[in-house]
Design a protein around this motif. Structure first.
Motif, PDB file in Angstrom:
ATOM      1  N   VAL A   1      31.858  94.876  58.293  1.00  0.00           N
ATOM      2  CA  VAL A   1      30.117  95.199  57.649  1.00  0.00           C
ATOM      3  C   VAL A   1      30.357  93.817  56.018  1.00  0.00           C
ATOM      4  CG1 VAL A   1      28.131  96.490  56.891  1.00  0.00           C
ATOM      5  CG2 VAL A   1      30.120  97.523  57.790  1.00  0.00           C
ATOM      6  N   LEU A   2      29.235  92.720  56.898  1.00  0.00           N
ATOM      7  CA  LEU A   2      29.104  92.292  55.780  1.00  0.00           C
ATOM      8  C   LEU A   2      28.002  92.261  55.386  1.00  0.00           C
ATOM      9  CD1 LEU A   2      29.258  88.954  57.887  1.00  0.00           C
ATOM     10  CD2 LEU A   2      30.654  89.835  56.886  1.00  0.00           C
ATOM     11  N   PRO A   3      27.202  91.485  54.249  1.00  0.00           N
ATOM     12  CA  PRO A   3      25.814  92.147  53.194  1.00  0.00           C
ATOM     13  C   PRO A   3      24.966  91.734  53.992  1.00  0.00           C
ATOM     14  CG  PRO A   3      27.372  90.034  52.675  1.00  0.00           C
ATOM     15  CD  PRO A   3      28.237  90.508  53.313  1.00  0.00           C
ATOM     16  N   GLY A   4      23.857  92.795  53.947  1.00  0.00           N
ATOM     17  CA  GLY A   4      22.441  93.206  54.530  1.00  0.00           C
ATOM     18  C   GLY A   4      22.520  94.411  55.888  1.00  0.00           C
ATOM     19  N   ARG A   5      23.551  93.803  56.490  1.00  0.00           N
ATOM     20  CA  ARG A   5      24.299  94.661  57.988  1.00  0.00           C
ATOM     21  C   ARG A   5      24.691  96.597  57.575  1.00  0.00           C
ATOM     22  NH1 ARG A   5      22.404  90.732  60.351  1.00  0.00           N
ATOM     23  NH2 ARG A   5      22.252  91.948  62.181  1.00  0.00           N
ATOM     24  N   SER A   6      24.621  97.024  58.603  1.00  0.00           N
ATOM     25  CA  SER A   6      24.954  98.319  58.556  1.00  0.00           C
ATOM     26  C   SER A   6      26.243  98.500  59.148  1.00  0.00           C
ATOM     27  CB  SER A   6      23.340  99.087  59.014  1.00  0.00           C
ATOM     28  OG  SER A   6      23.510 100.655  59.096  1.00  0.00           O
TER      29      SER A   6
ATOM     30  N   ILE B   1      32.664  92.349  63.458  1.00  0.00           N
ATOM     31  CA  ILE B   1      31.914  91.899  62.517  1.00  0.00           C
ATOM     32  C   ILE B   1      30.930  92.639  63.074  1.00  0.00           C
ATOM     33  CG2 ILE B   1      30.172  90.070  61.869  1.00  0.00           C
ATOM     34  CD1 ILE B   1      32.974  89.830  60.899  1.00  0.00           C
ATOM     35  N   ALA B   2      30.163  93.418  61.872  1.00  0.00           N
ATOM     36  CA  ALA B   2      29.047  94.471  62.080  1.00  0.00           C
ATOM     37  C   ALA B   2      27.482  93.495  62.700  1.00  0.00           C
ATOM     38  CB  ALA B   2      28.532  95.563  61.832  1.00  0.00           C
TER      39      ALA B   2
ATOM     40  N   VAL C   1      31.408  94.350  53.063  1.00  0.00           N
ATOM     41  CA  VAL C   1      32.110  93.214  52.068  1.00  0.00           C
ATOM     42  C   VAL C   1      30.724  93.128  51.265  1.00  0.00           C
ATOM     43  CG1 VAL C   1      32.571  90.569  52.880  1.00  0.00           C
ATOM     44  CG2 VAL C   1      33.340  92.065  53.657  1.00  0.00           C
ATOM     45  N   PRO C   2      30.578  93.587  49.885  1.00  0.00           N
ATOM     46  CA  PRO C   2      29.314  92.916  49.345  1.00  0.00           C
ATOM     47  C   PRO C   2      28.628  91.924  49.259  1.00  0.00           C
ATOM     48  CG  PRO C   2      30.547  94.122  48.032  1.00  0.00           C
ATOM     49  CD  PRO C   2      31.478  94.019  49.324  1.00  0.00           C
ATOM     50  N   SER C   3      29.369  91.593  48.753  1.00  0.00           N
ATOM     51  CA  SER C   3      29.131  89.622  49.102  1.00  0.00           C
ATOM     52  C   SER C   3      30.740  89.064  49.607  1.00  0.00           C
ATOM     53  CB  SER C   3      29.381  88.900  47.175  1.00  0.00           C
ATOM     54  OG  SER C   3      30.368  89.450  46.314  1.00  0.00           O
ATOM     55  N   ILE C   4      29.720  87.603  49.936  1.00  0.00           N
ATOM     56  CA  ILE C   4      30.581  86.278  50.458  1.00  0.00           C
ATOM     57  C   ILE C   4      31.216  85.853  49.309  1.00  0.00           C
ATOM     58  CG2 ILE C   4      31.511  84.876  52.664  1.00  0.00           C
ATOM     59  CD1 ILE C   4      30.353  87.288  53.437  1.00  0.00           C
ATOM     60  N   SER C   5      32.205  86.984  48.903  1.00  0.00           N
ATOM     61  CA  SER C   5      32.841  85.849  47.262  1.00  0.00           C
ATOM     62  C   SER C   5      34.708  86.641  47.998  1.00  0.00           C
ATOM     63  CB  SER C   5      32.156  86.046  46.575  1.00  0.00           C
ATOM     64  OG  SER C   5      32.222  87.443  46.066  1.00  0.00           O
ATOM     65  N   PRO C   6      35.566  85.911  47.040  1.00  0.00           N
ATOM     66  CA  PRO C   6      37.082  86.957  46.623  1.00  0.00           C
ATOM     67  C   PRO C   6      36.544  88.488  46.532  1.00  0.00           C
ATOM     68  CG  PRO C   6      37.449  84.141  46.325  1.00  0.00           C
ATOM     69  CD  PRO C   6      35.382  85.029  46.006  1.00  0.00           C
ATOM     70  N   ALA C   7      36.188  88.277  45.303  1.00  0.00           N
ATOM     71  CA  ALA C   7      35.925  89.635  44.817  1.00  0.00           C
ATOM     72  C   ALA C   7      35.863  90.589  45.735  1.00  0.00           C
ATOM     73  CB  ALA C   7      34.862  89.594  43.908  1.00  0.00           C
ATOM     74  N   GLY C   8      33.656  89.929  46.713  1.00  0.00           N
ATOM     75  CA  GLY C   8      33.213  91.004  47.044  1.00  0.00           C
ATOM     76  C   GLY C   8      34.520  91.408  48.831  1.00  0.00           C
ATOM     77  N   ALA C   9      35.365  90.414  48.930  1.00  0.00           N
ATOM     78  CA  ALA C   9      36.195  90.635  49.629  1.00  0.00           C
ATOM     79  C   ALA C   9      37.473  90.878  49.843  1.00  0.00           C
ATOM     80  CB  ALA C   9      36.186  89.340  51.199  1.00  0.00           C
TER      81      ALA C   9
ATOM     82  N   GLU D   1      25.292  81.920  59.616  1.00  0.00           N
ATOM     83  CA  GLU D   1      25.650  81.729  58.510  1.00  0.00           C
ATOM     84  C   GLU D   1      26.571  82.127  57.284  1.00  0.00           C
ATOM     85  OE1 GLU D   1      22.119  80.203  56.963  1.00  0.00           O
ATOM     86  OE2 GLU D   1      21.647  78.556  57.975  1.00  0.00           O
ATOM     87  N   SER D   2      26.279  84.033  57.450  1.00  0.00           N
ATOM     88  CA  SER D   2      27.146  84.387  56.291  1.00  0.00           C
ATOM     89  C   SER D   2      28.332  84.750  57.403  1.00  0.00           C
ATOM     90  CB  SER D   2      26.406  86.166  56.942  1.00  0.00           C
ATOM     91  OG  SER D   2      27.238  86.837  55.606  1.00  0.00           O
ATOM     92  N   VAL D   3      28.431  85.011  58.721  1.00  0.00           N
ATOM     93  CA  VAL D   3      29.763  85.161  59.487  1.00  0.00           C
ATOM     94  C   VAL D   3      30.734  83.872  59.218  1.00  0.00           C
ATOM     95  CG1 VAL D   3      30.602  84.974  61.917  1.00  0.00           C
ATOM     96  CG2 VAL D   3      28.894  86.687  61.307  1.00  0.00           C
ATOM     97  N   ARG D   4      30.146  82.615  59.437  1.00  0.00           N
ATOM     98  CA  ARG D   4      30.525  81.337  58.769  1.00  0.00           C
ATOM     99  C   ARG D   4      31.027  80.746  57.203  1.00  0.00           C
ATOM    100  NH1 ARG D   4      27.096  76.997  60.119  1.00  0.00           N
ATOM    101  NH2 ARG D   4      27.858  77.183  62.700  1.00  0.00           N
ATOM    102  N   GLY D   5      30.369  81.709  56.982  1.00  0.00           N
ATOM    103  CA  GLY D   5      30.641  81.894  55.664  1.00  0.00           C
ATOM    104  C   GLY D   5      31.879  82.360  55.193  1.00  0.00           C
ATOM    105  N   PHE D   6      31.480  83.551  55.683  1.00  0.00           N
ATOM    106  CA  PHE D   6      32.988  84.911  56.041  1.00  0.00           C
ATOM    107  C   PHE D   6      34.299  84.126  56.080  1.00  0.00           C
ATOM    108  CE2 PHE D   6      35.600  88.007  57.960  1.00  0.00           C
ATOM    109  CZ  PHE D   6      35.322  89.333  56.360  1.00  0.00           C
ATOM    110  N   CYS D   7      33.869  83.576  57.273  1.00  0.00           N
ATOM    111  CA  CYS D   7      35.296  83.336  57.920  1.00  0.00           C
ATOM    112  C   CYS D   7      36.382  81.728  57.482  1.00  0.00           C
ATOM    113  CB  CYS D   7      34.908  82.496  59.353  1.00  0.00           C
ATOM    114  SG  CYS D   7      34.923  83.469  60.498  1.00  0.00           S
ATOM    115  N   GLU D   8      35.545  80.821  56.239  1.00  0.00           N
ATOM    116  CA  GLU D   8      35.514  79.918  55.341  1.00  0.00           C
ATOM    117  C   GLU D   8      36.372  80.634  54.117  1.00  0.00           C
ATOM    118  OE1 GLU D   8      32.086  77.888  54.413  1.00  0.00           O
ATOM    119  OE2 GLU D   8      31.900  76.893  56.350  1.00  0.00           O
ATOM    120  N   LEU D   9      35.734  82.140  54.055  1.00  0.00           N
ATOM    121  CA  LEU D   9      36.377  82.571  52.908  1.00  0.00           C
ATOM    122  C   LEU D   9      38.101  83.165  53.004  1.00  0.00           C
ATOM    123  CD1 LEU D   9      36.250  84.105  50.383  1.00  0.00           C
ATOM    124  CD2 LEU D   9      35.227  85.897  51.448  1.00  0.00           C
TER     125      LEU D   9
END
Length: 179
Positions: free
Chosen positions: A124-129, A77-78, A147-155, A31-39
């Motif tokens: 590196v998406l949120p929660g990853r290393s 994506i890590a 990317v600390p958050s799946i948001s325009p600011a985070g990315a 879901e994080s990867v999907r949200g990132f791709c949508e962003l």
């Protein structure tokens, strides 16, 4: 051809294309990867990603290779699976699509490191290393993006790079030498 965007020098360019390479290891990661791709898509990036779960899988090797070659950037994506595949420690027959991608990326890098170092972007998406980035990318790609958050600011810095806008210093872009 994609929508045109102004570049930093005010010239008009086509919409940037990014191939996203990933292997999810859990439903939340998927879901994080999907949200990132949508962003990325919402920010004007022409995102190319495997969509086998909804019946749009193609001849994988042919499709992925053409997408990698035609893309402006390849976002890796890590994840633990990505690291194992990239490092060659995965069980044969598992993550076959990602094994194909990583083999192609290694071959491209070694044939033209100047071009492919610039185009390959470990993320590196949120929660990853950062430890989940394949080793073959670590000594060669100077930077990775946290990317600390799946948001325009985070990315933010990643989005500015992909859309060819100047990055702000001191944000999510991390150098291997300093990170």
């Amino acid at each position: 051809m994609g929508e045109l965007l102004p570049g930093p020098d005010e010239t008009i360019r086509r919409r940037p294309r990014a191939f996203v390479s990933y292997a999810h290891d859990s439903q939340p990661h998927k879901e994080s990867v999907r949200g990132f791709c949508e962003l990325l898509a919402e920010a004007g990036i022409d995102v190319r990603v495997d969509r086998w779960a909804i019946g749009e899988r193609r001849d994988w090797q042919l499709w992925a290779t053409s997408q990698i070659l035609e893309s402006d950037f390849v976002i890796i994506i890590a994840s633990p699976a990505c690291r194992r595949v990239g490092d060659g420690t995965v069980t044969p027959g598992t993550h076959a699509g990602l094994q194909s991608e990583m083999r192609t990326l290694r071959e491209l890098y070694h044939s033209d490191p100047a071009t492919w170092t610039r185009k390959m972007l470990p993320v590196v998406l949120p929660g990853r290393s950062v430890n989940e980035i394949p080793l073959f990318l670590q000594p060669y790609t100077a930077d990775h993006f946290v990317v600390p958050s799946i948001s325009p600011a985070g990315a933010g810095d990643l989005l500015r790079l992909l859309t060819r806008r100047p990055c702000e210093s001191g944000t999510a872009l991390v150098s291997w030498r300093s990170g």
